[in-house]
Design an enzyme around this catalytic site. Structure first.
Site, short mmCIF file in Angstrom:
data_model
loop_
_atom_site.label_atom_id
_atom_site.label_comp_id
_atom_site.label_asym_id
_atom_site.label_seq_id
_atom_site.Cartn_x
_atom_site.Cartn_y
_atom_site.Cartn_z
CD GLU A 71 -16.36 7.87 9.03
OE1 GLU A 71 -17.50 7.43 9.25
OE2 GLU A 71 -15.35 7.15 8.94
CE LYS B 205 -10.44 -0.76 13.43
NZ LYS B 205 -11.15 0.36 12.81
N1 PSU Z 1 -13.59 1.15 9.83
C1 PSU Z 1 -12.98 1.71 10.90
N2 PSU Z 1 -13.64 2.64 11.64
C2 PSU Z 1 -14.92 3.03 11.31
C3 PSU Z 1 -15.53 2.45 10.18
C4 PSU Z 1 -14.84 1.52 9.47
O1 PSU Z 1 -11.84 1.37 11.17
O2 PSU Z 1 -15.48 3.87 12.02
C5 PSU Z 1 -16.90 2.90 9.78
C6 PSU Z 1 -16.81 3.89 8.61
O3 PSU Z 1 -17.85 4.84 8.73
C7 PSU Z 1 -17.05 3.00 7.40
C8 PSU Z 1 -18.06 2.03 7.96
O4 PSU Z 1 -17.54 3.67 6.29
O5 PSU Z 1 -17.63 1.78 9.28
C9 PSU Z 1 -18.13 0.77 7.15
O6 PSU Z 1 -19.20 0.02 7.56
P1 PSU Z 1 -19.62 -1.29 6.74
O7 PSU Z 1 -18.48 -2.23 6.96
O8 PSU Z 1 -20.90 -1.71 7.36
O9 PSU Z 1 -19.77 -0.85 5.31
#
Ligand code: PSU
Ligand code: MN
Length: 308
Positions: free
Chosen positions: A28, A162
């Site tokens: 990604e 996390k």
């Molecule tokens: N969690 C992490 N590192 C990240 C992300 C999530 O530990 O870089 C990033 C990933 O790209 C994930 C996105 O898909 O954040 C999720 O964002 P949201 O919570 O806005 O859906």
């Protein structure tokens, strides 16, 4: 083998590997543009590609550049994603618009899964997936990563979830959505920085062969959901949960105070955690992505071997 969707632009290396049924691993780009500071972000992206090649698979970093969804990027593309303020965070709902306006987008787990599937790639390596945020019963903040896992047939290798999220609710939601959650080599579901979250793994697997066989069985049955593969951070690099808890509580309090929400919540929290740990969390983050790249490449190799 599937023919790549005509809107996807693949590098020759990625296209040939897919044509020949050789292993390809998707990566990604939100983690590059919005998940880590410069220059560690571009160094991580380059190193992860190197690891995947060294294991014998082809890396395909995914992003939208000049309105075109791409699988396979070069050094200049990675540098742009790592530095440009014009690169937005693009989840599934943002894809059509960034393409229509010819813009750049860093893809999240959800949109990377979707584009990987359109390219014909079944294995995807990241750091952490999004999930159910703490307080979601009021905010409704549940990452589109989960809905995508429920609908798109790609195996996502992460270091778990996390604890900025509600890990228990995230596991419940994945169960409701019918997404297999496999944990590699441990009975504990990992919490990204830490090897143990306090939640048991729904399913334990002990080899990349077993993971590849589970992917095959899932999709041969006609189920279209993806799989979540949780790979705990190596012991030498982990930050114990007790130490992370305080940092995460503080980052969450500051998030609330700043009134930040929606798609900016996760990048804000990630950035604050790096600052509050004086870079220790960044070192752990990089180490776990590399560890996931090694496992992902091995899974892709076994999956490709079985698909022939
Ligand atoms: N969690 C992490 N590192 C990240 C992300 C999530 O530990 O870089 C990033 C990933 O790209 C994930 C996105 O898909 O954040 C999720 O964002 P949201 O919570 O806005 O859906
Ligand atoms: Mn969200």
């Amino acid at each position: 083998m599937t023919t790549p969707h005509p809107r996807m632009a693949l590098t020759e290396e990625v296209a040939e590997a897919l044509r020949d049924g050789r292993p390809v691993v998707a990566l990604e780009s939100t983690i590059i543009s919005h998940g880590m500071p410069y220059p560690q972000n571009v160094e991580m992206a380059t190193e992860v590609e190197r690891i995947i090649r060294a294991e014998g698979a082809v890396p395909a970093t995914i992003a939208v550049l000049h309105g075109t969804p791409r699988a396979g990027l070069d050094r200049a593309d990675l540098e742009l994603l790592a530095t440009s303020p014009d690169v937005g965070k693009v989840s599934v709902r943002d894809l059509a618009h960034v393409i229509a306006r010819g813009g750049h987008g860093a893809t999240t787990v959800a949109s990377t899964m979707r584009l990987a599937a359109l390219a014909g790639i079944r294995v995807f390596v990241t750091g952490g997936i999004g999930g159910v945020h703490r307080g979601a019963e009021r905010s409704f903040d549940i990452s589109a990563d989960l809905t995508e896992l429920a609908t798109t047939p790609v195996a996502v290798i992460s270091a778990g979830v996390k604890s900025i999220l509600d890990i228990g609710l995230t596991l419940e939601k994945l169960e409701t959505l019918g997404v297999p959650v496999l944990t590699y080599g441990t009975d504990d579901f990992p919490a990204f920085y830490s090897r143990v979250s306090g939640f048991r793994s729904p399913l334990r697997v002990d080899s990349p062969e077993e993971i590849a066989a589970t992917m095959r069985a899932q999709w041969e049955l006609g189920m279209t959901a993806g799989l979540s593969i949780a790979n705990p951070v190596p012991e030498a690099e982990e930050i114990p949960a007790e130490r992370m808890d305080g940092v995460i509580e503080r980052a969450l309090a500051e998030l609330a105070e700043a009134g930040i929400g929606g798609k900016d919540a996760t990048p804000y929290l990630l950035g604050r955690i790096v600052e509050l740990t004086e870079g220790e969390s960044l070192r752990t983050n990089i180490a776990l992505v590399k560890n996931n790249a090694r496992l992902g490449a091995r899974i892709a190799i076994h999956y490709a071997a079985g698909a022939r």
